[in-house]
Design a protein around this motif. Structure first.
Motif: not given
Length: 351
Positions: A166-185
């Motif tokens: 939700g909003k924890l991991g989906h807040t914009p950050m512009y200063d460094i590359p943010v990569k969404y790598i999918g749920p890790l298990s």
């Protein structure tokens, strides 16, 4: 010669360590040599999982939860000088490890001092926004300031609308590359016959882990179904006891946990983010009881309950009767997400 990557999860419960297991396996599969660094139960668990990998001890943040969840923020503030000291010691230790072990890159899972200007560094977090009540803006600003010391930030979640954080991991950050790598298990789904009506899966810092354990042991004595109870206490030897309808383990290995979760109809646990990822991967029904005072777990549990996926309640309100609510919820469903590790690890190939 294989490039050496230092991978360092935070010792805060077992979640950060366990979600690093698929990363460590992927590093090995892609011809890197992982070196593990952590402390406490996180380090103990990874030593058991990877007996052939070099494991190093880092300074401990030594964070204790308050017995009363209402005092959580105060406890964190009181602990901040001790944490700052540990982070400084951690940074010094990392500089030494880089020289001694000729490290080529760093992956830090929420360890704030595990970075160095000499190598490429990655920060893993699902918290681009850090919830702390009326100080969320400040805790988020401070956390993002730390993240910006790294070259990349990896968020273990989906990028789209259907996501876990939700909003924890989906807040914009512009200063460094943010990569969404999918749920890790570390787990894989298997269609196994159901052996247990309920699996209790405990983890998290003390004293709340023990308080929750005692409450659940008392409650499940009155339960008619078959229960398997995992305390989440990492010790040298595995201990198993039987009490009426309950099989009680101090801990389980990854392979044992994977099989047992697959064999359980319902999982009762904290709503820690790694637990969410694991249970989603295995398409499980769950009942979440967030750690008292931990805003993140409270938010995640409430969000998933509101969306109709799982039942949840406060620790003080939990009774066996609450399990009657689970039929109203659809459970967690696996998200198909193919991660290209070769591309992800590209950062470490150029330096």
């Amino acid at each position: 010669m294989k490039k050496r990557i230092l991978i360092a999860p935070l010792n805060w419960g077992l979640g950060h360590a366990t979600r690093c297991i698929p990363i460590i396996n992927a590093l090995k599969a892609h011809q890197f040599e992982p070196i593990i660094a952590s402390d406490g139960i996180a380090l103990s668990l990874l030593k058991k999982e990877f007996p052939d990998i070099t494991c190093l001890e880092l300074p401990s943040y030594d964070i204790m939860y308050p017995k009363n969840g209402k005092h959580f923020k105060l406890k964190m503030l009181q602990s901040s000088p001790k944490m700052a000291k540990a982070i400084k010691a951690e940074k010094k230790a990392v500089a030494s490890i880089i020289e001694t072990y000729q490290i080529d890159g760093i992956i830090s899972d929420n360890r704030l001092g595990v970075y160095n200007e000499k190598v490429h560094c990655v920060f893993i977090t699902h918290q681009l926004q850090v919830l702390s009540g009326n100080t969320t803006w400040l805790s988020t600003k401070l956390h993002q300031k730390i993240i910006k010391r790294f070259q990349e930030c990896w968020v273990p979640d989906n990028l789209g609308d259907i996501n876990l954080s939700g909003k924890l991991g989906h807040t914009p950050m512009y200063d460094i590359p943010v990569k969404y790598i999918g749920p890790l298990s570390r787990f894989c789904k298997e269609d196994l016959p159901i052996k247990y009506d309920v699996m209790v899966l405990l983890s998290g810092p003390e004293p709340q882990r023990t308080l929750f354990e005692n409450k659940l042991l008392a409650e499940f004595k009155n339960y008619k179904g078959k229960v398997i109870f995992i305390k989440g206490v990492i010790e040298n030897e595995q201990h198993i006891s039987e009490e009426k309808n309950m099989f009680i383990y101090n801990y389980m290995t990854s392979s044992q946990l994977e099989q047992t979760i697959n064999e359980s109809a319902l999982v009762v646990s904290r709503s820690g983010y790694t637990t969410l990822m694991d249970l989603t991967k295995l398409s499980k029904n769950a009942f979440f009881v967030p750690t008292p005072g931990q805003y993140e777990q409270e938010y995640l549990a409430e969000r998933l309950t509101t969306l109709g996926f799982v039942a949840s309640c406060k620790q003080e309100d939990f009774t066996i009767k609450k399990l009657d609510d689970i039929s109203k919820y659809e459970g967690l469903n696996a998200m198909d997400y193919e991660l290209n590790f070769n591309k992800l690890f590209g950062l470490f190939k150029g330096k």
